[in-house]
Design an enzyme around this catalytic site. Sequence first.
Site, short mmCIF file in Angstrom:
data_model
loop_
_atom_site.label_atom_id
_atom_site.label_comp_id
_atom_site.label_asym_id
_atom_site.label_seq_id
_atom_site.Cartn_x
_atom_site.Cartn_y
_atom_site.Cartn_z
N ASP A 117 30.03 47.50 59.60
CA ASP A 117 31.21 46.78 59.07
C ASP A 117 32.03 46.29 60.27
OD1 ASP A 117 33.23 47.64 56.27
OD2 ASP A 117 34.20 46.98 58.21
N SER A 135 37.37 39.66 50.15
CA SER A 135 37.17 39.95 48.51
C SER A 135 38.53 39.64 47.87
CB SER A 135 37.04 41.36 48.67
OG SER A 135 38.08 42.28 48.84
N THR A 140 30.01 39.39 41.97
CA THR A 140 31.05 39.58 41.14
C THR A 140 30.93 38.91 39.82
OG1 THR A 140 33.57 39.11 40.97
CG2 THR A 140 32.34 37.75 42.40
N ASP A 141 31.94 39.27 38.84
CA ASP A 141 32.06 38.68 37.38
C ASP A 141 32.52 36.95 37.43
OD1 ASP A 141 34.73 39.43 37.72
OD2 ASP A 141 34.54 40.35 35.99
N GLU A 142 33.40 36.95 38.84
CA GLU A 142 34.14 35.68 38.90
C GLU A 142 33.40 34.52 38.94
OE1 GLU A 142 37.69 35.73 41.36
OE2 GLU A 142 38.14 37.86 40.72
N TYR A 191 37.52 32.06 46.86
CA TYR A 191 36.64 33.19 46.78
C TYR A 191 35.30 33.29 46.03
CZ TYR A 191 35.45 38.09 45.30
OH TYR A 191 34.75 39.11 44.95
N LYS A 235 31.16 33.39 47.01
CA LYS A 235 30.45 34.50 46.38
C LYS A 235 29.28 33.79 45.75
CE LYS A 235 30.80 38.27 46.51
NZ LYS A 235 30.24 39.54 47.51
N ASN A 250 36.33 44.03 37.66
CA ASN A 250 37.22 44.62 38.48
C ASN A 250 37.08 45.99 38.71
OD1 ASN A 250 38.52 42.19 37.58
ND2 ASN A 250 40.23 42.79 39.08
N ASP A 296 52.86 31.86 39.14
CA ASP A 296 51.25 32.22 39.07
C ASP A 296 50.47 31.63 40.00
OD1 ASP A 296 49.31 33.20 37.33
OD2 ASP A 296 49.41 31.29 35.70
P1 NAD Z 1 37.08 44.97 50.84
O1 NAD Z 1 37.86 43.90 51.01
O2 NAD Z 1 37.86 46.30 50.41
O3 NAD Z 1 35.78 45.55 51.93
C1 NAD Z 1 35.16 44.59 52.50
C2 NAD Z 1 34.79 45.17 53.78
O4 NAD Z 1 33.86 44.20 54.40
C3 NAD Z 1 35.86 45.60 54.75
O5 NAD Z 1 35.24 46.80 55.16
C4 NAD Z 1 35.62 44.65 55.90
O6 NAD Z 1 35.95 45.15 57.13
C5 NAD Z 1 34.05 44.26 55.61
N1 NAD Z 1 33.54 42.85 56.35
C6 NAD Z 1 34.34 41.79 56.14
N2 NAD Z 1 33.78 40.96 56.80
C7 NAD Z 1 32.89 41.26 57.29
C8 NAD Z 1 31.92 40.77 58.41
N3 NAD Z 1 31.88 39.47 58.74
N4 NAD Z 1 31.13 41.65 58.89
C9 NAD Z 1 30.86 42.77 58.43
N5 NAD Z 1 31.92 43.39 57.73
C10 NAD Z 1 32.74 42.65 57.25
O7 NAD Z 1 36.02 44.59 49.53
P2 NAD Z 1 35.72 45.62 48.17
O8 NAD Z 1 36.64 45.41 47.08
O9 NAD Z 1 35.22 46.97 48.62
O10 NAD Z 1 34.29 44.65 47.82
C11 NAD Z 1 33.17 44.91 48.18
C12 NAD Z 1 32.07 44.01 47.78
O11 NAD Z 1 32.05 43.84 46.24
C13 NAD Z 1 32.63 42.28 48.00
O12 NAD Z 1 31.34 41.62 48.13
C14 NAD Z 1 33.30 41.85 46.62
O13 NAD Z 1 33.07 40.64 46.57
C15 NAD Z 1 32.51 42.76 45.71
N6 NAD Z 1 33.08 42.84 44.38
C16 NAD Z 1 34.29 43.44 44.36
C17 NAD Z 1 35.14 43.79 43.13
C18 NAD Z 1 36.11 44.34 43.22
O14 NAD Z 1 37.05 44.76 42.34
N7 NAD Z 1 36.99 44.74 44.40
C19 NAD Z 1 34.29 43.67 42.03
C20 NAD Z 1 33.21 43.25 42.05
C21 NAD Z 1 32.56 42.65 43.16
O1 DAU Z 2 36.77 40.52 38.87
C1 DAU Z 2 36.13 41.01 40.03
C2 DAU Z 2 37.15 40.54 41.25
O2 DAU Z 2 38.23 41.49 41.06
C3 DAU Z 2 36.58 40.91 42.64
O3 DAU Z 2 35.36 40.00 42.63
C4 DAU Z 2 37.52 40.79 43.63
O4 DAU Z 2 37.04 41.03 44.84
C5 DAU Z 2 38.62 41.65 43.34
O5 DAU Z 2 39.90 41.43 44.21
C6 DAU Z 2 39.18 41.63 41.88
O6 DAU Z 2 39.87 40.08 41.87
P1 DAU Z 2 41.11 39.93 40.96
O7 DAU Z 2 41.61 38.73 41.44
O8 DAU Z 2 40.97 40.16 39.46
O9 DAU Z 2 42.08 41.17 41.44
P2 DAU Z 2 43.56 41.44 41.69
O10 DAU Z 2 43.86 42.88 41.85
O11 DAU Z 2 44.06 40.61 42.94
O12 DAU Z 2 44.42 40.91 40.56
C7 DAU Z 2 44.11 41.54 39.31
C8 DAU Z 2 44.79 40.57 38.27
O13 DAU Z 2 46.21 40.84 38.46
C9 DAU Z 2 44.66 39.05 38.48
O14 DAU Z 2 44.77 38.33 37.03
C10 DAU Z 2 45.91 38.62 39.20
C11 DAU Z 2 47.16 39.53 38.75
N1 DAU Z 2 47.96 40.00 39.90
C12 DAU Z 2 47.33 40.36 41.05
C13 DAU Z 2 48.51 40.79 42.04
C14 DAU Z 2 47.95 40.95 43.39
C15 DAU Z 2 49.20 39.79 39.68
O15 DAU Z 2 49.71 39.62 38.35
N2 DAU Z 2 50.06 40.06 40.88
C16 DAU Z 2 49.76 40.53 41.85
O16 DAU Z 2 50.66 40.86 42.92
#
Ligand code: NAD
Ligand code: DAU
Length: 370
Positions: A34, A86, A138-140, A164, A168, A193, A308
């Site tokens: 990491d 992310s 991701t589903d995105e 983003y 991905k 999510n 938005d």
């Molecule tokens: P996060 O942002 O919390 O963590 C990302 C981690 O990757 C961090 O520890 C960061 O230091 C490390 N990192 C970033 N760039 C790097 C690099 N160049 N080399 C090595 N390490 C690096 O992200 P998360 O929410 O834990 O998501 C993890 C994975 O899951 C991502 O690939 C994201 O696309 C995917 N994902 C996230 C969600 C979600 O809801 N958060 C949902 C579906 C998929």
């Molecule tokens: O769907 C999977 C994805 O979920 C992952 O691939 C991403 O890494 C992860 O960050 C997440 O993306 P979202 O954009 O859906 O998550 P976020 O928590 O940023 O936002 C969730 C929803 O809430 C989205 O519709 C935007 C809205 N939002 C978010 C923030 C930060 C707000 O309305 N206000 C806010 O301040």
Amino acid sequence: MKNILVTGGAGFIGANFVHYWLNKYDSDKVIVLDALTYAGNLANLEPVQGNSNFVFVQGDICDQELVEKLIQEHGIDTVVHFAAESHVDRSITGPDAFIETNILGTYSLIKAVKKCWIDEPKERGDDIIEHRFHHVSTDEVYGTLSPTDPAFKEDTAYAPNSPYSASKAASDHLVRAYHHTYGLNVTTSNCSNNYGPYHFPEKLIPLVITNILHNKSLPIYGNGMQIRDWLYVEDHAYGIDLVLNKGRVGENYNIGGNNEWANINIVKEVCKLVENEFANSTELSARFPEALAAINSDTESLITYVKDRPGHDRRYAIDATKTRDELGYEPKESFETGISKTVAWYLNNESWWQAVMDGSYQDWVEKQYS
Ligand code: NAD
Ligand code: DAU
């Protein structure tokens, strides 16, 4: 027994995966690579620091030489690739890092594993090493749905809408191509999510919890009617576990919570849960005096509708029939228990989130919400 390289293991989902894995498979070795960006945090790995099967390496997935060295040194046979930028909002204000890590970083990583697992053994006249590269997506990447569209399936055409999700999607395609062209044993999971412990407070659910505790407004983008499918993070780790152990090489598997919520409703739900926790504990009132003004009147009064998100996807929904039928996957945590545990975790782990909400986090909040 596996020797697993977990990239991004100091982030939210990666760290939860490492806890899950070492708890369940206590003979496996887990090496976390990491870069410790703003989202990476060694405190997320504190519960496994004393485990002799765990090694942490600070480094960048773009550093191919380092990755090759780690694969050789630790006899890595499995990579679970979480490392990424992310946050969708950060990809809108600064896409470069997303291209660098999500596309070029993934490319560098699969070049390294191909070299160590396929090319070098072939050159030596050896069999190729039994291996697996699991890519966490991701589903995105599937784009956006209307409220009545059927949910995303694994064969839904990719249509990413943000920098983003485009980055991905590009990495998903590279991983797929390395399977088809070079025979790399890959699997990919596309998850909805996540929420749970160690979720960085730039994301909606932890942002709302920590803002309530600071008596700050709860920003809702647009009309708040966008829909997300929320999954407890441990159930994502469980899904990846099933894909690694039972999934077919070259396949994609959707992982979802069957749990769609409009943003405004999930924010109201979190307000209610925090209010309940305070009602049941005088200790919380003493620890978070700032929060009392809103909590004792109406926490929802903190909700503020703001500009938005550009290109904001209306709805995500996952059809995980394939993952259920082939792998037997069902989430184990109900939303009711998962979200209660999450709220309680934030109330009990103030030192964790106070530490991450330092200078650079404040700069982000200022830039994004002012
Ligand atoms: P996060 O942002 O919390 O963590 C990302 C981690 O990757 C961090 O520890 C960061 O230091 C490390 N990192 C970033 N760039 C790097 C690099 N160049 N080399 C090595 N390490 C690096 O992200 P998360 O929410 O834990 O998501 C993890 C994975 O899951 C991502 O690939 C994201 O696309 C995917 N994902 C996230 C969600 C979600 O809801 N958060 C949902 C579906 C998929
Ligand atoms: O769907 C999977 C994805 O979920 C992952 O691939 C991403 O890494 C992860 O960050 C997440 O993306 P979202 O954009 O859906 O998550 P976020 O928590 O940023 O936002 C969730 C929803 O809430 C989205 O519709 C935007 C809205 N939002 C978010 C923030 C930060 C707000 O309305 N206000 C806010 O301040």
